[in-house]
Scaffold this active site. Structure first.
Site, PDB file in Angstrom:
ATOM      1  N   SER A 239       0.851  -1.200   0.000  1.00  0.00           N
ATOM      2  CA  SER A 239       0.000   0.000   0.000  1.00  0.00           C
ATOM      3  C   SER A 239       0.877   1.236   0.000  1.00  0.00           C
ATOM      4  CB  SER A 239      -0.895   0.016   1.247  1.00  0.00           C
ATOM      5  OG  SER A 239      -1.650   1.217   1.311  1.00  0.00           O
TER       6      SER A 239
ATOM      7  N   TYR B 192      -1.760  -0.498  11.056  1.00  0.00           N
ATOM      8  CA  TYR B 192      -1.942  -0.890   9.656  1.00  0.00           C
ATOM      9  C   TYR B 192      -0.857  -0.294   8.770  1.00  0.00           C
ATOM     10  CZ  TYR B 192      -3.713  -1.122   4.925  1.00  0.00           C
ATOM     11  OH  TYR B 192      -3.825  -1.334   3.567  1.00  0.00           O
TER      12      TYR B 192
END
Length: 260
Positions: A135, A148
């Site tokens: 990501s 995260y």
């Protein structure tokens, strides 16, 4: 039975489900896996002309990954899309141990264990393709999403290092897909529907992100940032002080930041 076989994780919805559609069109028999139930036994891929097996298992555990590998029944894995991942919103000090550990165990521990098992065999025969979903969050200190973003920083960095380690295996492709916010169940599952990023209507389409990733792994690219806005954000993150990035992330991920 097709001559090619693919495993796709996190495939019940979102990017993973779209990757499964692309792999089926590419002629791969499929083992599609998630920790949530599939709508039907063929993952919506009826009539695709390939074999499709669905499996629900907890990929945050070693036992869950072993169950996945056993379900392959010794078949050679030609394509692995390691897409399973979890998010978690709110301040770290307010999060339960079990919740933030599950994010780490899914995004990092389970992913690495699966990669090690599958990639070792690919390198041994000098053939195979792997797509890992990282990501652009890995480039940004994630206030109110700290665990995260930290796991994605690990994944982005780890795949770069691993790619160098196996560089002599010319027949093996290891690609990192790095999307930005995507219109999936991610934000709802991460309890982020009261945030600006969670409610933003301009998220990427998972079909577009999956197409970027699939095309990249098929062409042997090292990595792909999906979406031009995310490419700009990644470039800016490389030259922006961490404190500024963290403050910017706070504005979109802090609970209560959702627009009225």
């Amino acid at each position: 039975m097709a001559s090619k076989f693919a495993i796709i994780t996190g495939a019940s919805t979102g990017i993973g489900a779209e990757l499964a559609k692309l792999a089926a069109k590419g002629g791969y028999d499929l083992l599609v896996v998630a920790d949530t139930p599939f709508v039907d036994a063929s993952a919506g891929l009826q009539g695709s002309g390939v074999s499709v097996e669905t499996m629900e298992t907890d990929l945050s555990t070693i036992e869950g990954v072993d169950r996945l590998l056993s379900a392959a029944r010794g078949r050679q894995v030609d394509l692995l899309c390691a897409n399973a991942g979890h998010g978690l919103g709110h301040a770290f000090l307010d999060q339960d141990l079990a919740d933030w550990r599950h994010v780490i165990d899914t995004n990092v521990t389970g992913t690495l264990y699966l990669l090690q098992k599958v990639l070792k065999q690919m390198v041994a025969r000098d053939e195979g393709k792997i797509l890992v979903t990282g990501s652009i969050a890995g480039f940004i200190p994630g206030s109110f999403q700290a665990v995260y973003n930290g796991t994605k920083a690990f994944v982005d960095n780890f795949t770069d290092a691993l790619r160098n380690e196996i560089k002599d295996s010319k027949g093996v492709t290891l690609t990192t897909l790095m999307p930005g916010p995507v219109e999936t169940e991610f934000f709802e599952r991460g309890d982020m529907m009261d945030t600006e990023v969670g409610t933003n209507p301009n998220k990427s389409d998972p079909a577009d992100v999956a197409k970027d990733g699939y095309d990249a792994v098929m062409s042997g690219k090292a990595s792909i940032v999906s979406g031009w806005k995310n490419k700009i954000q990644q470039a800016l993150a490389n030259v922006t002080p961490a404190a500024i990035l963290a403050e910017q992330h706070r504005k979109m991920a802090e609970p209560g930041s959702a627009s009225d």
